[in-house]
Design an enzyme around this catalytic site. Structure first.
Site, PDB file in Angstrom:
ATOM      1  N   GLU A  96       0.834  -1.215   0.000  1.00 44.53           N
ATOM      2  CA  GLU A  96       0.000   0.000   0.000  1.00 44.53           C
ATOM      3  C   GLU A  96       0.862   1.256   0.000  1.00 44.53           C
ATOM      4  OE1 GLU A  96      -2.977  -0.290   3.106  1.00 44.53           O
ATOM      5  OE2 GLU A  96      -3.975  -1.947   2.088  1.00 44.53           O
TER       6      GLU A  96
ATOM      7  N   GLU B 131      -5.024  -9.367   0.417  1.00 41.46           N
ATOM      8  CA  GLU B 131      -5.543  -9.394   1.786  1.00 41.46           C
ATOM      9  C   GLU B 131      -7.056  -9.257   1.744  1.00 41.46           C
ATOM     10  OE1 GLU B 131      -3.816  -6.328   4.280  1.00 41.46           O
ATOM     11  OE2 GLU B 131      -1.797  -6.739   3.545  1.00 41.46           O
TER      12      GLU B 131
END
Length: 445
Positions: free
Chosen positions: A110, A257
């Site tokens: 991220e 995820e």
């Protein structure tokens, strides 16, 4: 290999379910214990948040397909130096293959949203890592990518209107070109839990949990007339539409995820064991049935569940510590509702699950739930009457456990039938054989 991307979409192989392995535990199991748990649960794909040597050695000769990670704190160095990247690959990959089946390298996590100052070197880092793999003739078996938060996708519903934050175009366009040219995939972290929490009631809980919706409750993309029955598919398709908006149409998505917390504080009432079990059980079934998404039917969306262990040392709210499938000693936090759904996570296939009164539950709430089960719930509670075989021990915990489990079994252990307003929980221990459990606390008497 983890996923072999071929130019003809119909040749993309079946989807897989993997698990993320975090290490923020106060009592972290040893690498050999971790691998033993993975093998026992038939988990064949794992993602590590680093490239821990002991963990990689423990995974050797296990056949488990491993994704290793360049942590964010090492990204700047690797993105600025080809030599640093080559050294990282030599030490953390070449030293372990082929005994350890490394199939992907994740560069950062991220980055655009959590480490924006490193964004300018992100693509360089990917290219330098890939060059080191090419030099060692490993680029065919090990893919290189970087996971993104779904928050980089703007206006994500309806999916057909989704687009990436345009300020990231100088990174996103060369990144997608790299993924396309190397046959890699777009990695995305997908958390319907947070979308649901932040929607202020707009997103129904059932829609976030993959629960069946009546056709009139399904979300319809008015531009494409595609029907969406869950948040997960809508987010993945938003990524596909956002990529196509900047002319990339053949980079597959892998979800790095996804999960649901099993416990939260008072501000997170939907972080419950039952909801976590429902989400992950339904997610696994959904991924493994290879239906793909409404925009890309039949195209695998392989997914890594977040996560293997409850990480009790993580900072933040209670939910941050409770995303795991197992606690530190390898006991399931809950047993997935997966019977007949494939071979992953073998703890579901034993079918040895029971519904019991939750430890520490309010006796008045237990009594109310017991009354409901023996009344509207239509459980035969006659064995609980005085003189009958299940009368002893005569306390509300033992009696409600009997009734809860009878109802749970009668309802074929279907999702949501072991909750009773939060005073029941699923266990793998047969309560009829565990009188100590029923008598061992003052609350129970």
């Amino acid at each position: 290999m983890l996923v072999k991307i071929l130019t003809h979409e119909s040749l993309v192989p079946d989807a897989f379910i993997g698990v993320n392995v975090g290490t923020a535990l106060s009592d972290m199991p040893s690498p050999t214990q971790v691998v033993a748990l993975l093998k026992a649960q038939n988990i064949r794909h794992v993602r590590l948040y680093d490239a821990d040597r002991a963990m990689l050695l423990a995974l050797a000769n296990s056949g488990i397909r491993v994704t290793v990670s360049v942590p964010n704190e090492q990204l700047l160095g690797i993105g600025q130096s080809n030599a640093t990247a080559a050294n990282w690959v030599a030490r953390n990959v070449i030293a372990h293959v082929p005994a350890t089946n490394i199939t992907a390298i994740v560069v950062g996590s991220e980055v655009l949203t959590t480490l924006p100052n490193a964004a300018p070197v992100l693509v360089f880092a990917l290219k330098f890592i890939h060059s080191a793999l090419v030099a060692s003739n490993l680029d065919g078996q090990i893919k290189v990518s970087t996971p993104h938060s779904s928050s980089i996708i703007l206006d994500s519903f309806p999916p057909s209107q989704a687009f990436f934050n345009r300020s990231w175009d100088p990174v996103m366009v060369p990144l997608l070109k790299f993924l396309q040219s190397t046959g890699s995939y777009f990695m995305l972290n997908v958390y319907p839990y947070y979308d649901y929490m932040q929607s202020n009631g707009v997103i129904p809980l059932d829609y976030a949990l993959f629960r069946p919706l009546p056709p009139n409750k399904e979300a319809v993309d008015s531009n494409t007339l595609l029907h969406y029955t869950n948040v997960f598919d809508a987010i993945v398709d938003a990524a596909y539409f956002a990529m196509s908006y900047i002319n990339f149409t053949n980079v597959p998505v892998v979800v790095t995820e996804s999960g649901w917390p099993s416990k939260g504080d008072s501000s997170e009432p939907d972080a419950t064991i039952d909801n976590a079990n429902t989400y992950n059980s339904n997610l696994i079934r959904h991924v493994l049935n290879n239906t793909g998404t409404p925009k890309r039917p039949g195209i695998a969306v392989s997914t890594y569940i977040y996560e293997l262990y409850n990480e009790d040392s993580r900072p933040g709210p209670v939910s941050e510590k409770n995303w795991g499938l197992f606690d530190a000693n390898g006991v399931p936090v809950y047993v997935l509702h997966l019977t007949g759904a494939g071979t992953v996570l073998a703890n579901d296939t034993t079918n040895q699950t029971f519904c019991v009164a939750k430890e520490g539950a309010d006796p008045k709430m237990l009594q109310a739930a017991l009354d409901w089960a023996c009344g509207p719930g239509k459980v035969d509670c006659s064995p609980l009457l005085q003189g009958q075989p299940c009368y002893e021990p005569d306390n509300v915990v033992a009696h409600s456990t009997y009734a809860f489990n009878a109802y749970f079994q009668k309802m074929a252990k279907s999702s949501g039938t072991c909750d009773f307003k939060g005073v029941a929980t699923i266990t793998t221990t047969d309560p009829s054989k565990n009188l100590y459990f029923l008598q061992g606390s003052s609350v129970y008497n």
